[in-house]
Design a protein around this motif. Structure first.
Motif, short mmCIF file in Angstrom:
data_model
loop_
_atom_site.label_atom_id
_atom_site.label_comp_id
_atom_site.label_asym_id
_atom_site.label_seq_id
_atom_site.Cartn_x
_atom_site.Cartn_y
_atom_site.Cartn_z
N TYR A 185 12.05 66.74 15.97
CA TYR A 185 13.26 66.51 16.77
C TYR A 185 13.74 67.89 17.21
CZ TYR A 185 18.15 65.52 17.83
OH TYR A 185 19.38 65.42 18.44
N SER A 186 13.91 68.09 18.50
CA SER A 186 14.21 69.42 19.02
C SER A 186 15.24 69.32 20.14
CB SER A 186 12.92 70.07 19.55
OG SER A 186 13.16 71.32 20.13
N VAL A 187 16.31 70.10 20.01
CA VAL A 187 17.39 70.10 21.00
C VAL A 187 17.59 71.53 21.50
CG1 VAL A 187 19.86 69.73 21.38
CG2 VAL A 187 18.57 68.14 19.97
N PRO A 188 17.56 71.76 22.82
CA PRO A 188 17.84 73.12 23.32
C PRO A 188 19.30 73.49 23.04
CG PRO A 188 17.69 71.56 25.14
CD PRO A 188 17.30 70.81 23.91
N LEU A 189 19.51 74.69 22.55
CA LEU A 189 20.87 75.16 22.27
C LEU A 189 21.39 76.00 23.43
CD1 LEU A 189 20.51 76.12 18.49
CD2 LEU A 189 21.54 74.06 19.49
N ASP B 54 26.20 69.16 16.05
CA ASP B 54 27.35 69.03 16.94
C ASP B 54 28.24 70.27 16.87
OD1 ASP B 54 26.37 66.55 17.55
OD2 ASP B 54 27.80 65.45 16.29
N TRP B 55 28.35 70.83 15.67
CA TRP B 55 29.18 72.04 15.51
C TRP B 55 28.57 73.21 16.25
CZ3 TRP B 55 27.51 76.54 13.02
CH2 TRP B 55 28.47 77.55 12.95
N ILE B 56 27.27 73.43 16.10
CA ILE B 56 26.66 74.61 16.72
C ILE B 56 26.70 74.49 18.25
CG2 ILE B 56 24.23 73.86 16.81
CD1 ILE B 56 23.45 76.59 15.76
N LEU B 57 26.55 73.28 18.77
CA LEU B 57 26.66 73.09 20.23
C LEU B 57 28.08 73.38 20.70
CD1 LEU B 57 24.52 69.86 20.67
CD2 LEU B 57 23.98 72.12 21.57
#
Length: 319
Positions: free
Chosen positions: A156-160, A288-291
């Protein structure tokens, strides 16, 4: 041919002996005497109906049957250990282990994590500062922050946020070097942490992006990005600052980026975890916090003209 599995204890003894090629060292690993381990392996051989080891004078070696059994047994115990560890994590929403590079951990994570701790006092954060390839099972890691070109289908990978680099300096130093041309006379600091990027995002590339042919000589090099930033904050010179390393200082005005031109390498920081784990409450809360933290400083990027490194000419025309 036997089809019923033998006792797990006997398979564990065989796995240890096959890895060590020594009954004595295998016995020490599994916590039994060498005689007890030898008896367990003998029981396994009787169950199979053929020997698994050849007992030599001062050593042992695998038979053909042993060589066939060893890889599957080793993989089986690795899978069992991973499944047991994952099962234990299912109900554990109180501990979150995050790995990121040493510079990112020091410069981005460390100054901010208290905000997460204040919002989520029930979650215990553990940081592992490392650039080694992430093995979630081996290293008992929940989340990895990594600089990558694109997603990995296995996770699972989300661009920051995409990285960019731009000259940064103390405000008083910007008065001494008001133009890109004057910057050629400045003490330049070199962050070697992006040397692996192709096309390059170094000083020579930045100068070409603004139409200047200049390659700094005699500059001071740093292998860690945060060390280059620390030197810049101390007034030692001008560094080609990476977004993740200088965004907080730019947002707070301790550093400035006076020329408004940045280069963007073909990489993104990504939030990565094993597929299926993204719904765990602690992992979802941290994502959610880091985004939201990244969004707080997004206005800094809006002040820059960002040029993809692929668009920077490799050479300027001769004049």
């Amino acid at each position: 041919m036997p089809t019923r599995l033998p006792p797990l204890k006997a398979l564990r003894a065989f796995d240890a002996a096959a890895r060590h090629m020594s009954f004595a060292r295998a016995a020490e690993e599994v916590g039994v005497t060498p005689a007890a381990l030898s008896f367990q392996i003998k029981t396994l051989e009787e169950h199979l109906g053929q020997p698994l080891f050849r007992r030599l004078n001062r050593a042992v070696e695998l038979t053909e049957a042993g060589r066939v059994l060893a890889p599957g047994t080793a993989e089986g115990f690795r899978s069992l250990q991973a499944a047991w560890r994952d099962a234990g994590r299912v109900g554990n929403n109180h501990t979150l282990t995050v790995t990121a590079g040493p510079a990112f951990t020091a410069r981005w994570m460390a100054p901010r994590f208290y905000e997460f701790a204040r919002a989520h006092p029930e979650i215990e954060l553990r940081f592992s500062a490392s650039l080694r390839p992430t093995d979630f099972e081996r290293d008992a890691i929940d989340v990895a922050i990594r600089l990558r070109r694109g997603p990995d289908d296995q996770t699972y990978s989300v661009p920051l946020a995409f990285e960019w680099v731009t000259p940064v300096m103390l405000p008083e130093m910007a008065e001494l070097y008001p133009t890109p041309e004057s910057l050629t006379k400045a003490p330049l600091l070199v962050d070697d942490a992006l040397d692996f990027v192709d096309p390059p995002c170094d000083w020579a590339a930045w100068f070409r992006a603004v139409g200047i042919s200049h390659r700094p000589e005699g500059a001071t090099h740093f292998s860690q990005s945060d060390h280059a930033v620390d030197a810049t904050l101390a007034g030692a010179g001008v560094t080609l600052g990476r977004r993740s390393m200088v965004i907080k200082e730019l947002h707070e005005g301790r550093l400035v980026a006076p020329y408004g031109i940045a280069l963007k390498p073909p990489t993104h920081f990504r939030f990565i975890c094993p597929k299926g784990n993204e719904t765990r409450p602690a992992i979802a809360a941290f994502r959610d916090w880091i985004l939201s933290e990244i969004d707080k400083t997004s206005a800094v990027s809006d002040t820059l003209t960002i040029i993809p490194s692929e668009d920077v000419p490799r050479d300027l025309p001769s004049t």
